[in-house]
Design a protein around this motif. Structure first.
Motif, PDB file in Angstrom:
ATOM      1  N   THR A 186      54.161 -32.167   7.694  1.00  0.00           N
ATOM      2  CA  THR A 186      55.173 -32.536   6.717  1.00  0.00           C
ATOM      3  C   THR A 186      55.982 -31.277   6.446  1.00  0.00           C
ATOM      4  N   VAL A 187      57.296 -31.380   6.565  1.00  0.00           N
ATOM      5  CA  VAL A 187      58.162 -30.212   6.376  1.00  0.00           C
ATOM      6  C   VAL A 187      59.235 -30.544   5.348  1.00  0.00           C
TER       7      VAL A 187
ATOM      8  N   ARG B 157      72.451 -31.951  11.398  1.00  0.00           N
ATOM      9  CA  ARG B 157      71.933 -30.590  11.497  1.00  0.00           C
ATOM     10  C   ARG B 157      70.775 -30.514  10.508  1.00  0.00           C
ATOM     11  N   VAL B 158      69.575 -30.217  11.025  1.00  0.00           N
ATOM     12  CA  VAL B 158      68.373 -30.147  10.198  1.00  0.00           C
ATOM     13  C   VAL B 158      67.899 -28.696  10.197  1.00  0.00           C
ATOM     14  N   THR B 159      67.881 -28.084   9.017  1.00  0.00           N
ATOM     15  CA  THR B 159      67.449 -26.691   8.874  1.00  0.00           C
ATOM     16  C   THR B 159      66.108 -26.676   8.156  1.00  0.00           C
ATOM     17  N   LEU B 160      65.134 -25.961   8.738  1.00  0.00           N
ATOM     18  CA  LEU B 160      63.807 -25.868   8.137  1.00  0.00           C
ATOM     19  C   LEU B 160      63.239 -24.480   8.379  1.00  0.00           C
TER      20      LEU B 160
ATOM     21  N   GLU C  10      61.982 -34.056   2.214  1.00  0.00           N
ATOM     22  CA  GLU C  10      60.664 -34.112   2.842  1.00  0.00           C
ATOM     23  C   GLU C  10      60.726 -34.990   4.094  1.00  0.00           C
ATOM     24  N   LEU C  11      60.312 -34.433   5.222  1.00  0.00           N
ATOM     25  CA  LEU C  11      60.333 -35.135   6.500  1.00  0.00           C
ATOM     26  C   LEU C  11      58.961 -35.050   7.158  1.00  0.00           C
ATOM     27  N   MET C  12      58.622 -36.069   7.909  1.00  0.00           N
ATOM     28  CA  MET C  12      57.420 -36.031   8.731  1.00  0.00           C
ATOM     29  C   MET C  12      57.863 -35.602  10.128  1.00  0.00           C
ATOM     30  N   LEU C  13      57.239 -34.565  10.662  1.00  0.00           N
ATOM     31  CA  LEU C  13      57.492 -34.125  12.019  1.00  0.00           C
ATOM     32  C   LEU C  13      56.489 -34.829  12.913  1.00  0.00           C
ATOM     33  N   GLU C  14      56.986 -35.566  13.918  1.00  0.00           N
ATOM     34  CA  GLU C  14      56.104 -36.343  14.787  1.00  0.00           C
ATOM     35  C   GLU C  14      56.304 -35.960  16.248  1.00  0.00           C
ATOM     36  N   ALA C  15      55.223 -36.068  17.014  1.00  0.00           N
ATOM     37  CA  ALA C  15      55.249 -35.824  18.457  1.00  0.00           C
ATOM     38  C   ALA C  15      54.732 -37.056  19.177  1.00  0.00           C
ATOM     39  N   ALA C  16      55.279 -37.323  20.355  1.00  0.00           N
ATOM     40  CA  ALA C  16      54.846 -38.465  21.154  1.00  0.00           C
ATOM     41  C   ALA C  16      53.516 -38.146  21.825  1.00  0.00           C
ATOM     42  N   VAL C  17      52.615 -39.121  21.813  1.00  0.00           N
ATOM     43  CA  VAL C  17      51.321 -39.002  22.477  1.00  0.00           C
ATOM     44  C   VAL C  17      51.230 -40.165  23.455  1.00  0.00           C
ATOM     45  N   THR C  18      51.045 -39.851  24.734  1.00  0.00           N
ATOM     46  CA  THR C  18      50.938 -40.907  25.736  1.00  0.00           C
ATOM     47  C   THR C  18      49.477 -41.104  26.122  1.00  0.00           C
TER      48      THR C  18
END
Length: 111
Positions: free
Chosen positions: A39-40, A65-68, A14-22
């Motif tokens: 969450t992926v 290598r991250v496969t989703l 389980e990983l949290m996918l995050e994006a940068a917000v400026t």
């Protein structure tokens, strides 16, 4: 190129996918915060490591290598986070062009 077959049971991390917000700081600069996009569940496999010395200290880097499952909103510059570990996404590709899975190359800097 053949079709990629993956055992769905391998997508168990389980990983949290995050994006940068400026956000503008009002003085001509900006601040950067990270916002959770989703969450992926993925298969995370270390594929290489590097060590370099600079500024009087060693810098360690591990490549994964991250496969989703396929998602339209995953891009380089985003990151995966799990238990304080940060994997910066370097590349994203649809491995067999079927729209079923994404394979990301991610870099984890030593802390």
């Amino acid at each position: 190129m053949g079709i990629m077959f993956i055992d769905p049971g391998r997508l168990r991390t389980e990983l949290m996918l995050e994006a940068a917000v400026t956000t503008a700081d009002g003085a001509g600069g900006h601040t950067e915060d990270w916002q959770v996009v989703a969450t992926v569940f993925a298969d995370v496999e270390p594929v290489g490591e590097a060590s370099r010395f600079g500024a009087g200290q060693a810098h360690e880097t591990v490549t994964h290598r991250v496969t989703l499952r396929f998602r339209e909103d995953v891009a380089s510059g985003m990151r995966f986070v799990r238990d304080g570990r940060v994997l910066d996404i370097v590349t994203v590709r649809d491995a067999d062009e079927t729209g079923r899975y994404l394979v990301c190359r991610a870099r984890e800097e030593g802390r």
